[in-house]
Design an enzyme around this catalytic site. Sequence first.
Site, PDB file in Angstrom:
ATOM      1  N   LYS A  10       0.808  -1.223   0.000  1.00 20.19           N
ATOM      2  CA  LYS A  10       0.000   0.000   0.000  1.00 20.19           C
ATOM      3  C   LYS A  10       0.847   1.283   0.000  1.00 20.19           C
ATOM      4  O   LYS A  10       2.048   1.246   0.242  1.00 20.19           O
ATOM      5  CB  LYS A  10      -0.921  -0.035   1.230  1.00 20.19           C
ATOM      6  N   TYR A  50     -12.501  -2.006  -3.508  1.00 22.92           N
ATOM      7  CA  TYR A  50     -12.961  -2.158  -2.121  1.00 22.92           C
ATOM      8  C   TYR A  50     -14.479  -2.020  -1.985  1.00 22.92           C
ATOM      9  O   TYR A  50     -14.959  -1.666  -0.910  1.00 22.92           O
ATOM     10  CB  TYR A  50     -12.281  -1.120  -1.239  1.00 22.92           C
ATOM     11  N   ASN A 113      -2.007   0.423   6.722  1.00 20.17           N
ATOM     12  CA  ASN A 113      -1.475  -0.821   7.300  1.00 20.17           C
ATOM     13  C   ASN A 113      -0.609  -1.625   6.325  1.00 20.17           C
ATOM     14  O   ASN A 113      -0.487  -2.838   6.454  1.00 20.17           O
ATOM     15  CB  ASN A 113      -2.609  -1.655   7.895  1.00 20.17           C
ATOM     16  N   HIS A 116      -2.317  -5.415   1.745  1.00 16.10           N
ATOM     17  CA  HIS A 116      -3.635  -6.065   1.629  1.00 16.10           C
ATOM     18  C   HIS A 116      -3.401  -7.477   1.117  1.00 16.10           C
ATOM     19  O   HIS A 116      -2.511  -7.696   0.289  1.00 16.10           O
ATOM     20  CB  HIS A 116      -4.536  -5.326   0.627  1.00 16.10           C
ATOM     21  N   GLU A 127     -10.046 -10.737  -7.159  1.00 15.02           N
ATOM     22  CA  GLU A 127      -9.076  -9.647  -6.997  1.00 15.02           C
ATOM     23  C   GLU A 127      -7.915  -9.792  -7.984  1.00 15.02           C
ATOM     24  O   GLU A 127      -7.426  -8.791  -8.513  1.00 15.02           O
ATOM     25  CB  GLU A 127      -8.566  -9.600  -5.552  1.00 15.02           C
TER      26      GLU A 127
HETATM   27  P1  CMP Z   1      -7.454  -4.429   3.955  1.00 10.56           P
HETATM   28  O1  CMP Z   1      -7.029  -5.786   4.366  1.00 10.56           O
HETATM   29  O2  CMP Z   1      -6.859  -3.853   2.737  1.00 10.56           O
HETATM   30  O3  CMP Z   1      -9.050  -4.423   3.789  1.00 10.56           O
HETATM   31  C1  CMP Z   1      -9.844  -3.298   4.057  1.00 10.56           C
HETATM   32  C2  CMP Z   1      -9.061  -2.141   4.603  1.00 10.56           C
HETATM   33  O4  CMP Z   1      -9.818  -1.162   5.245  1.00 10.56           O
HETATM   34  C3  CMP Z   1      -8.121  -2.630   5.687  1.00 10.56           C
HETATM   35  O5  CMP Z   1      -7.092  -3.428   5.155  1.00 10.56           O
HETATM   36  C4  CMP Z   1      -7.685  -1.320   6.304  1.00 10.56           C
HETATM   37  O6  CMP Z   1      -6.642  -0.697   5.585  1.00 10.56           O
HETATM   38  C5  CMP Z   1      -8.948  -0.496   6.152  1.00 10.56           C
HETATM   39  N1  CMP Z   1      -9.604  -0.374   7.443  1.00 10.56           N
HETATM   40  C6  CMP Z   1     -10.128  -1.358   8.190  1.00 10.56           C
HETATM   41  N2  CMP Z   1     -10.636  -0.864   9.330  1.00 10.56           N
HETATM   42  C7  CMP Z   1     -10.404   0.467   9.302  1.00 10.56           C
HETATM   43  C8  CMP Z   1     -10.687   1.523  10.190  1.00 10.56           C
HETATM   44  N3  CMP Z   1     -11.302   1.316  11.352  1.00 10.56           N
HETATM   45  N4  CMP Z   1     -10.317   2.756   9.827  1.00 10.56           N
HETATM   46  C9  CMP Z   1      -9.694   2.993   8.646  1.00 10.56           C
HETATM   47  N5  CMP Z   1      -9.404   2.006   7.753  1.00 10.56           N
HETATM   48  C10 CMP Z   1      -9.749   0.767   8.088  1.00 10.56           C
END
Ligand code: CMP
Length: 139
Positions: A10, A50, A113, A116, A127
Site C-alpha cells: 500500500k 474495495y 497498514n 492487503h 481480486e
Molecule cells: P485491507 O485488508 O486492505 O481491507 C480493508 C481495509 O480497510 C483494511 O485493510 C484497512 O486498511 C482499512 N480499514 C479497516 N478498518 C479500518 C478503520 N477502522 N479505519 C480505517 N481504515 C480501516
Amino acid sequence: AIERTLSIIKPDATKRNLTGKIIAKFEEAGLRVIAQKRIHLTKAQAGTFYVVHKERPFYDELCEFMASEPVVVQVLEGEGAISKNREVMGATNPADAAEGTVRAEFAESVGENSVHGSDAPETAAEEISYFFSGLELVG
Ligand code: CMP
C-alpha cells in the site's frame, strides 16, 4: 493445495521505500511472486476494488489513501498461499499484529497498514482478475 492470492503493497509502504523488505518476508515464508506491477490507482479504481466496504464509515478515507501514492500489486503463489500470506501480514490493526509480521514491523495505523491480502479463494480469484490477465501470471 497450491493457491494464488492477490497482494497489495500500500501507499504508506511504497512511500517509505519498503517494498523490498515486505517482499522478502513473503519469499522467506515460501510464497513466490508470479506477477507484479507498480501502479497509481485512481480513487474510483480503489473504490471498485474495495466495493464490499462501501457502507463502512472508513470507505472514503480508504479510497483516498489507496489513491494517494503508487501501490505494488502482486500475485503470490504457494502451498496454502491465502492463509500463509495473511499470517505473514499479521492482524489488520498493527496494535494487534504478532511480532515479526509485516504489519507489526511496518504498518502505521489500522488504515495505513502497509499491505492487503485476499481473504478467501473466491475473493482471491476476483481480486487477481481485477489487476491481471491470465497471460501475466507466470508461475
Ligand atoms: P485491507 O485488508 O486492505 O481491507 C480493508 C481495509 O480497510 C483494511 O485493510 C484497512 O486498511 C482499512 N480499514 C479497516 N478498518 C479500518 C478503520 N477502522 N479505519 C480505517 N481504515 C480501516
